[in-house]
Each structure stands twice: as C-alpha cells, then as structure tokens.
Design an enzyme around this catalytic site. Structure first.
Site, PDB file in Angstrom:
ATOM      1  N   MET A  32       0.842  -1.202   0.000  1.00  0.00           N
ATOM      2  CA  MET A  32       0.000   0.000   0.000  1.00  0.00           C
ATOM      3  C   MET A  32       0.878   1.254   0.000  1.00  0.00           C
ATOM      4  O   MET A  32       0.395   2.350   0.318  1.00  0.00           O
ATOM      5  CB  MET A  32      -0.928  -0.006   1.204  1.00  0.00           C
ATOM      6  CG  MET A  32      -1.891  -1.196   1.177  1.00  0.00           C
ATOM      7  SD  MET A  32      -3.423  -0.910   2.056  1.00  0.00           S
ATOM      8  CE  MET A  32      -2.814  -0.632   3.698  1.00  0.00           C
ATOM      9  N   LEU A  35       6.643   3.139   1.741  1.00  0.00           N
ATOM     10  CA  LEU A  35       7.506   1.959   1.873  1.00  0.00           C
ATOM     11  C   LEU A  35       8.641   2.150   2.873  1.00  0.00           C
ATOM     12  O   LEU A  35       9.174   3.248   3.038  1.00  0.00           O
ATOM     13  CB  LEU A  35       8.090   1.602   0.499  1.00  0.00           C
ATOM     14  CG  LEU A  35       7.036   1.314  -0.574  1.00  0.00           C
ATOM     15  CD1 LEU A  35       7.721   0.898  -1.883  1.00  0.00           C
ATOM     16  CD2 LEU A  35       6.058   0.239  -0.141  1.00  0.00           C
ATOM     17  N   HIS A  36       8.991   1.048   3.542  1.00  0.00           N
ATOM     18  CA  HIS A  36      10.105   1.015   4.501  1.00  0.00           C
ATOM     19  C   HIS A  36      10.933  -0.237   4.223  1.00  0.00           C
ATOM     20  O   HIS A  36      10.645  -0.981   3.272  1.00  0.00           O
ATOM     21  CB  HIS A  36       9.566   1.063   5.930  1.00  0.00           C
ATOM     22  CG  HIS A  36       8.494   0.044   6.204  1.00  0.00           C
ATOM     23  ND1 HIS A  36       8.721  -1.311   6.176  1.00  0.00           N
ATOM     24  CD2 HIS A  36       7.167   0.183   6.488  1.00  0.00           C
ATOM     25  CE1 HIS A  36       7.606  -1.964   6.452  1.00  0.00           C
ATOM     26  NE2 HIS A  36       6.642  -1.077   6.628  1.00  0.00           N
ATOM     27  N   HIS A  39       9.198  -3.636   3.395  1.00  0.00           N
ATOM     28  CA  HIS A  39       8.759  -3.833   2.012  1.00  0.00           C
ATOM     29  C   HIS A  39       9.944  -4.155   1.105  1.00  0.00           C
ATOM     30  O   HIS A  39       9.859  -5.001   0.213  1.00  0.00           O
ATOM     31  CB  HIS A  39       8.087  -2.561   1.481  1.00  0.00           C
ATOM     32  CG  HIS A  39       6.862  -2.130   2.224  1.00  0.00           C
ATOM     33  ND1 HIS A  39       6.842  -1.022   3.030  1.00  0.00           N
ATOM     34  CD2 HIS A  39       5.610  -2.656   2.279  1.00  0.00           C
ATOM     35  CE1 HIS A  39       5.622  -0.868   3.542  1.00  0.00           C
ATOM     36  NE2 HIS A  39       4.861  -1.845   3.111  1.00  0.00           N
ATOM     37  N   LYS A 152       4.944 -10.100   9.207  1.00  0.00           N
ATOM     38  CA  LYS A 152       4.399  -9.014  10.041  1.00  0.00           C
ATOM     39  C   LYS A 152       2.872  -9.100  10.102  1.00  0.00           C
ATOM     40  O   LYS A 152       2.263  -8.908  11.139  1.00  0.00           O
ATOM     41  CB  LYS A 152       4.866  -7.682   9.461  1.00  0.00           C
ATOM     42  CG  LYS A 152       4.013  -6.489   9.768  1.00  0.00           C
ATOM     43  CD  LYS A 152       4.432  -5.856  11.062  1.00  0.00           C
ATOM     44  CE  LYS A 152       3.413  -4.891  11.623  1.00  0.00           C
ATOM     45  NZ  LYS A 152       2.625  -4.146  10.695  1.00  0.00           N
ATOM     46  N   ASP A 153       2.265  -9.356   8.932  1.00  0.00           N
ATOM     47  CA  ASP A 153       0.812  -9.531   8.854  1.00  0.00           C
ATOM     48  C   ASP A 153       0.550 -11.031   8.742  1.00  0.00           C
ATOM     49  O   ASP A 153       0.223 -11.547   7.674  1.00  0.00           O
ATOM     50  CB  ASP A 153       0.271  -8.758   7.653  1.00  0.00           C
ATOM     51  CG  ASP A 153       0.594  -7.280   7.758  1.00  0.00           C
ATOM     52  OD1 ASP A 153      -0.146  -6.557   8.421  1.00  0.00           O
ATOM     53  OD2 ASP A 153       1.642  -6.851   7.213  1.00  0.00           O
TER      54      ASP A 153
END
Ligand code: AMP
Length: 280
Positions: A32, A35-36, A39, A152-153
């Site tokens: 989405m 970004l970090h 990602h 993470k998810d």
C-alpha cells in the site's frame, strides 16, 4: 535503476507478457506504499527467486472500514518508486481505484479457515474479504510466479496462501520474516502516526511477546501467559484487541502437545493500531 510505472491493467499485462514470452519468472510484491525496509526486504527476496520483480502500490479502499484511516493513510509515490528502483524492482503497478474497481464491480472473495479465527477478523470484519479480493486480482493481473508477503501480517499471509491454493492460482506465496527497528518495533507504515512518546512506549509489544513466548516455551499455560501479557500492555497504556497463542498454520486454538505455535497481538496506542507476532 528507475523502474517503469504502469497505471492500467492493459499496460501491466503487456509488460509481464513479454517477460513470460522470454521465459523470465516474475515475483510480485503487493504493497500500500509508504515503503520502509520491510517492504524492500520483500523486493530483495523476490529478486532472489525470480529475475523480474513487480511491486504494486495501491491503497485498497475495500479493506478499510468507513471509520478507519483510508483518508489519512501515508502516501509518497515518488519516494516509493525511488526506493523500489534502488532495491532492484523492474516494474511498479500503481493504478487509480477506478482501474481496479470500475463502475459495476460486484465480486468479492469469500473466506473461511484462517480468515475466521477471531483475530484481525474480529476487530476488522470486512478486512480480509477486501484483502483477498485485491490480492486475487493482482495475482491474476500480473500472472506472477511468486508472491512475497511479510510475516508481520501473519494472519494475512495464511489467508492469502490458503486463497491461492483453494482458487488454483498458479503462484507460490512466500512469507518473509518481520523486519524490525533497532529497538524491536516491527516496521510499519502506520508507525508514522505515533507521537514521540507513543513511539517509545510502542516497543512494549515486541518485548511482551518475547517474554510470553519464553514462558510458554517453558511450559506455562498459554491462556495464563496471554492474559498476563494483555494486562501488562494495558498497564503500559495500550488498549488491547487481543494477545493470543494459536496453531502456527491453521491459527486455530492450540489443541495438542508439540504443535507449532504462534503468538499474535494487536493493540491501540492512542489513535494508532499496532500488530505484531512471533514464533513460540
Ligand atoms: P502494507 O503496505 O502494509 O500493506 O504491506 C505490504 C507487504 O509488506 C505485506 O506483505 C506486509 O506483510 C509486508 N510488511 C509490512 N511491514 C513489514 C515488516 N516490518 N517486515 C516484513 N514485511 C513487512
């Protein structure tokens, strides 16, 4: 390298068809945006599996409830594209909502199994139908061979894996370990919402999960441990949605000795909802 940006499904299909014709496998990284490093780890892992990587940037309205943060979700497309280029992505698919949900759009993926276990689905009832619908579309639109998702998810990873298998979509869903800040906080686009004071307190989630995993590993009863963890987080200023220990594959409640377990938590700090999980 600056990746090519495409905004329509037709352009996306044209580019990816050329790769397929040349025998080049493709990994897709759905995001989405905002970004970090988490990602970018997915992009790098995608590159280790396939010579072509497509990243998608789409803040999917169907996975936000009306009271949630769709309107204020952080957006930085130019920054995202620069980061994706530096990480080695070849193509960025950044469609407008009208491209994904044209007038008359009427289809939703309906889920059970890991999507209905009383974790994220209890706090966010429409979330996984929205996620599964966009992810199924992105899998079909890209025709990718691999799809990279973050642990993470964790529930999302299990839901998407199940969905691809059940719908016979020929894609391998790959889960990537959570990338963390030096103090342990799981990286998240939503961390940007935290005040400086909340950001400091946010580290308690990972710390609490690690302590709980240790105790469960030592044989303490999971329910007692997770209740104590929830109480500790509440004392630390969080509003806890859940702290739960589940079968790591099905996400059902633990039922037998020796099964792989996962500890998962979701809690609010002020107006920010944080989630995290670890293996036991
Ligand atoms: P999002 O943009 O938040 O929808 O996330 C896009 C993808 O990046 C999902 O597969 C997430 O699980 C993954 N992701 C988000 N944060 C992290 C992280 N800290 N470490 C690894 N993967 C992550």
């Amino acid at each position: 390298m600056t990746p090519q940006i495409v905004r329509t499904i037709a352009e996306l299909r044209k580019e990816t068809a050329q790769w397929r014709a040349a025998g080049l496998a493709q990994a897709v990284v759905p995001t989405m945006g905002a970004l970090h490093e988490g990602h970018l780890a997915l992009v790098r892992e995608g590159l280790s599996r396939a010579p072509r990587v497509t990243a998608t940037i789409f803040v999917n309205p169907k996975q936000f409830a009306p009271h949630e943060d769709l309107g204020r979700y952080p957006r930085d497309e130019a920054g995202d594209v620069a980061k994706l280029g530096a990480a080695g992505a070849h193509l960025v698919f950044a469609p407008p909502p009208s491209q994904i949900y044209p007038p008359g759009f009427a289809t939703t993926v309906s889920l059970a199994g890991p999507a209905t276990v009383g974790l994220e689905d209890r706090s966010r009832p429409q979330f996984f139908a929205g996620v599964a619908t966009i992810v199924a579309k992105l899998f079909i639109e890209t025709g990718a061979d691999f799809a990279m998702f973050g642990e993470k998810d964790y529930q999302q990873l299990k839901v998407v894996t199940r969905m691809a298998r059940d719908l016979d979509i020929a894609i391998e869903v790959v889960g990537i370990p959570t990338i963390r800040e030096p103090d342990g906080l799981a990286m998240s686009s939503r961390n940007a919402y935290l005040s400086a004071e909340e950001r400091q307190r946010a580290t308690a989630i990972y710390r609490t999960l690690r302590e709980a995993a240790k105790k469960i590993g030592r044989g303490e009863p999971p329910k007692t441990v997770t209740e104590a963890s929830a109480a500790a987080l509440t004392a630390g200023g969080f509003r806890v949605d859940y702290v739960a220990v589940r079968n790591a594959e099905t996400l059902a409640g633990p039922s037998q000795v020796g099964e792989p377990l996962r500890l998962l938590a979701a809690a609010w700090l002020g107006k920010t909802r944080l989630i995290d999980n670890i293996a036991v």
